[in-house]
Write a protein that holds these residues in place. Structure first.
Motif, short mmCIF file in Angstrom:
data_model
loop_
_atom_site.label_atom_id
_atom_site.label_comp_id
_atom_site.label_asym_id
_atom_site.label_seq_id
_atom_site.Cartn_x
_atom_site.Cartn_y
_atom_site.Cartn_z
N ILE A 131 -9.52 -85.54 -39.19
CA ILE A 131 -8.40 -84.62 -39.41
C ILE A 131 -8.76 -83.57 -40.45
O ILE A 131 -8.43 -82.40 -40.30
N SER A 132 -9.45 -83.98 -41.48
CA SER A 132 -9.81 -83.04 -42.54
C SER A 132 -10.77 -81.95 -42.06
O SER A 132 -10.94 -80.93 -42.73
N ASP A 133 -11.39 -82.14 -40.90
CA ASP A 133 -12.28 -81.13 -40.33
C ASP A 133 -11.53 -80.05 -39.56
O ASP A 133 -12.11 -79.02 -39.21
N LEU A 134 -10.27 -80.28 -39.27
CA LEU A 134 -9.48 -79.36 -38.44
C LEU A 134 -8.93 -78.19 -39.24
O LEU A 134 -8.66 -78.31 -40.44
N ASP A 135 -8.69 -77.11 -38.56
CA ASP A 135 -8.00 -75.96 -39.14
C ASP A 135 -6.50 -76.23 -39.00
O ASP A 135 -5.94 -76.09 -37.91
N VAL A 136 -5.88 -76.65 -40.08
CA VAL A 136 -4.48 -77.07 -40.05
C VAL A 136 -3.56 -75.92 -39.60
O VAL A 136 -2.64 -76.14 -38.81
N ILE A 141 10.89 -80.69 -38.21
CA ILE A 141 9.79 -81.25 -37.42
C ILE A 141 8.45 -80.70 -37.90
O ILE A 141 7.51 -81.47 -38.15
N ILE A 142 8.34 -79.40 -38.01
CA ILE A 142 7.08 -78.79 -38.42
C ILE A 142 6.74 -79.15 -39.86
O ILE A 142 5.57 -79.37 -40.20
N GLY A 143 7.75 -79.27 -40.71
CA GLY A 143 7.51 -79.69 -42.10
C GLY A 143 6.91 -81.09 -42.18
O GLY A 143 5.98 -81.35 -42.94
N ARG A 144 7.42 -81.99 -41.36
CA ARG A 144 6.89 -83.37 -41.34
C ARG A 144 5.46 -83.39 -40.82
O ARG A 144 4.60 -84.08 -41.37
N ILE A 145 5.21 -82.65 -39.75
CA ILE A 145 3.86 -82.61 -39.20
C ILE A 145 2.90 -81.99 -40.21
O ILE A 145 1.79 -82.49 -40.41
N THR A 146 3.33 -80.93 -40.85
CA THR A 146 2.49 -80.27 -41.87
C THR A 146 2.13 -81.24 -42.98
O THR A 146 0.98 -81.29 -43.42
N ALA A 147 3.12 -81.99 -43.45
CA ALA A 147 2.87 -82.95 -44.53
C ALA A 147 1.80 -83.96 -44.14
O ALA A 147 0.88 -84.25 -44.91
N VAL A 148 1.91 -84.49 -42.94
CA VAL A 148 0.94 -85.49 -42.48
C VAL A 148 -0.45 -84.86 -42.38
O VAL A 148 -1.44 -85.45 -42.83
N CYS A 181 -2.23 -84.37 -45.66
CA CYS A 181 -2.76 -85.58 -46.28
C CYS A 181 -4.22 -85.80 -45.91
O CYS A 181 -4.92 -86.56 -46.57
N GLY A 182 -4.65 -85.17 -44.85
CA GLY A 182 -6.03 -85.32 -44.43
C GLY A 182 -6.23 -86.60 -43.65
O GLY A 182 -5.46 -86.94 -42.77
N ASP A 183 -7.27 -87.34 -44.03
CA ASP A 183 -7.67 -88.50 -43.25
C ASP A 183 -6.89 -89.77 -43.57
O ASP A 183 -6.92 -90.72 -42.79
N GLU A 184 -6.19 -89.79 -44.68
CA GLU A 184 -5.39 -90.97 -45.02
C GLU A 184 -4.03 -90.56 -45.55
O GLU A 184 -3.92 -89.69 -46.40
N VAL A 185 -3.02 -91.21 -45.02
CA VAL A 185 -1.64 -90.94 -45.45
C VAL A 185 -1.24 -92.06 -46.41
O VAL A 185 -1.31 -93.24 -46.07
N GLY A 186 -0.85 -91.66 -47.61
CA GLY A 186 -0.45 -92.63 -48.61
C GLY A 186 1.01 -92.48 -48.99
O GLY A 186 1.76 -91.74 -48.34
N PRO A 187 1.43 -93.15 -50.03
CA PRO A 187 2.84 -93.12 -50.44
C PRO A 187 3.33 -91.74 -50.89
O PRO A 187 4.53 -91.49 -50.89
#
Length: 99
Positions: A3-8, A46-53, A56-62
């Motif tokens: 995920i961190s390799d992608l152009d967000v 919806i887009i805000g939630r997707i953006t947040a994830v 986070c890159g490769d790992e989603v934490g608290p």
């Protein structure tokens, strides 16, 4: 690839274009402005939630909860500003409803 390799930004653009027809289905120039605003707010959520994830890159934490709040708030502010030209006083959709 990770995920961190992608152009967000590019990915979000594609996602936004994909969900917009679903979220705004059935709305046209005869739709009341408050209904447009409801859909814009849902779109921002919806887009805000997707953006947040994605941010986070490769790992989603608290920290995701705070990031979701921040991203959603930023999306809502940006969308509200963009749509205010159309939905606000003197906006093209508002003019239609006054005639």
């Amino acid at each position: 690839m990770k995920i961190s390799d992608l152009d967000v930004i590019e990915l979000l653009d594609v996602i936004t274009q994909a969900i917009s027809p679903v979220l705004f289905k059935g709305l046209d120039q005869n739709t009341a402005p408050h209904l447009w605003r409801e859909r814009v707010k849902l779109n921002a959520e919806i887009i805000g939630r997707i953006t947040a994830v994605l941010q986070c890159g490769d790992e989603v934490g608290p920290e995701i909860h705070d990031l979701i709040e921040l991203c959603t708030r930023n999306m809502q502010a940006g969308y509200e500003k963009s749509f205010s030209e159309v939905l606000g006083p003197g906006g093209s959709l508002s003019k239609i409803h006054r005639t």
